[in-house]
Design an enzyme around this catalytic site. Structure first.
Site, PDB file in Angstrom:
ATOM      1  N   GLY B  79      -6.822   1.012   2.811  1.00  0.00           N
ATOM      2  CA  GLY B  79      -7.993   0.356   3.378  1.00  0.00           C
ATOM      3  C   GLY B  79      -7.967  -1.123   3.056  1.00  0.00           C
ATOM      4  N   LEU B  80      -8.820  -1.874   3.709  1.00  0.00           N
ATOM      5  CA  LEU B  80      -8.903  -3.322   3.482  1.00  0.00           C
ATOM      6  C   LEU B  80      -9.168  -3.623   2.002  1.00  0.00           C
ATOM      7  CD1 LEU B  80     -11.100  -4.278   6.562  1.00  0.00           C
ATOM      8  CD2 LEU B  80      -8.896  -5.352   6.015  1.00  0.00           C
ATOM      9  N   LYS B  85     -11.092   1.449  -2.646  1.00  0.00           N
ATOM     10  CA  LYS B  85      -9.958   2.325  -2.970  1.00  0.00           C
ATOM     11  C   LYS B  85      -9.897   2.654  -4.461  1.00  0.00           C
ATOM     12  CE  LYS B  85      -7.027  -0.626  -1.348  1.00  0.00           C
ATOM     13  NZ  LYS B  85      -8.056  -1.589  -0.913  1.00  0.00           N
ATOM     14  N   SER B 152      -1.859  -1.278   1.388  1.00  0.00           N
ATOM     15  CA  SER B 152      -0.807  -0.794   2.298  1.00  0.00           C
ATOM     16  C   SER B 152      -1.202  -1.017   3.759  1.00  0.00           C
ATOM     17  CB  SER B 152      -0.479   0.674   2.031  1.00  0.00           C
ATOM     18  OG  SER B 152      -1.636   1.486   1.933  1.00  0.00           O
TER      19      SER B 152
END
Lengths: 268, 268
Positions: B79-80, B85, B152
């Site tokens: 995720g951004l 996360k 990622s």
């Protein structure tokens, strides 16, 4: 993460009942001399106890008491290029695998492709070995036995790997440069002497032999299988039996601190 | 690598005998009406069967039949920056730990210090994620569950990590750039907008959202705990139950080949 299936409990119940009911019937017959009574009681017992056994198994399956893990460890092979690290490491790995253990094999040749820009200067080799140290420690912490083989020519980087691990077994493959060069079928020494490599251990830089490795093997006088057997015998006697080793007891207190610092998410 | 101690077998024998002998004595009494006989047979049985039970346990301890492993898996949070996360990954990690599972936590922040020269250009990020993919796959192969969290941003590197793993669960933390920027207490977005960073996902480069993640979480409408619970519920239902998932079945055949190629020592 291991569990037992219901089918195992059922089979154990049947297996147990076969033996146990025969014992009960024999005891009843011994005391009463009445064969029919012994058989009748035995038959009734079969049904009552088989169910009881199954539930007894399932209850115990929830209890962790007395279920132990064989402690993981790191076997770290170090030695001059062509001293036999890969071959002896592979042989030890195969033997440990046959024991149904959870074991990973890490050779320098498998790890370097992951970091293609890592060169062979002392600094880069030191960083390479420290990364390998982090990797083996992470595997070991999670119950995986690691068989590692790296030239790892510098004492300081091997010391780092030892401090990262909980249970570190350093295996020095002892041989002189001449003997290793004679064994080198891949021509690495020849290329190093022609100047195609720089920093080649034994040719351009010193290989710093371990001062107190757990195991020192005189590779020139042993076959690969004999050397591997020496290592496996040591592991079974000193490490896998679970008794504390002197080296482990002397481990500096900084080891745990270093690990915690670098892997904050995995300390508990 | 788990084993059962003799002490566990002894305790199980005593526990079993207590229940079983009471059953036998009750059956004998029911059939004969003789209380003393029932007690005598019960007492004799205690000694004969306790020993039998112990040896029966030790025999079964050698049999692997019906002992299974919960399959390991990789939960990969993407995720951004500032989409949550780290926090949600930590919460999932804690819950899995409480289940007595073998689990490792890998956050980008813990892995980057091992490779201090890795920058943030698309190529370097891609190499970073591929290394992480190798690492999680190695842990998973050895039975360790991995909770990984990496921005990622590129589909291709996430695909690589998926192909390395056997059982890959991609969790997309879905949120827009504005919401993430609002949540960013560390000022990373501000620095990126001032030009102190290059290649910042969401500011300079696109974050390529997953097209078919196993789990997509609308982080803007959930608390950290609620989001973590969604992930754990999915894992328990779809992954830890051991039933085959569609995604795993569709996994391209190259995954195993890639792994074998890079870790020749650990294929068997």
């Amino acid at each position: 993460m291991q569990y037992e299936t219901k089918r195992r409990s059922i089979l154990k119940a049947v297996s147990w009942r076969t033996w146990a009911t025969m014992t009960t019937a024999a005891i009843v017959y011994m005391f009463t001399g009445r064969f029919t009574l012994a058989i009748t009681i035995g038959c009734l017992e079969v049904f009552a106890k088989m169910g009881l056994y199954f539930f007894h198994e399932r209850l115990w399956h929830r209890l962790r008491y007395g279920k132990k893990e064989i402690p993981a460890f790191v076997v770290w092979f170090t030695g001059l290029p062509a001293s036999g690290k890969k071959a002896i490491g592979d042989a030890v790995y195969r033997q440990l695998q046959q024991e149904n253990l959870r074991v990973e094999r890490l050779d320098s040749r498998d790890v370097r492709p992951l970091f293609p820009k890592t060169g062979f200067s002392p600094d880069q080799v030191d960083a390479h070995i420290k990364r390998a140290g982090h990797l083996v420690a992470m595997l070991e912490k999670n119950g995986v036995i690691v068989v590692a083989s790296f030239v790892s020519p510098y004492r300081s980087s091997r010391r780092f790997a030892r401090q990262m691990a909980r249970n570190f077994v350093e295996v020095h493959l002892n041989s002189c440069v001449e003997a290793c060069e004679g064994r080198d079928t891949q021509g690495h020494y020849a290329r190093a002497r022609r100047g195609e490599y720089r920093y080649f251990p034994g040719v351009h830089v010193d290989y710093e032999a371990p001062q107190s490795p757990e195991i020192s093997i005189d590779v020139d006088s042993l076959t690969t299988e004999q050397a591997a057997q020496q290592v496996v015998d040591y592991l079974k006697k000193e490490v896998m039996s679970g008794k504390p080793r002197t080296a482990a007891a002397q481990k500096p207190a900084t080891a745990a601190a270093t690990r915690n610092h670098l892997q904050p998410g995995s300390t508990s």
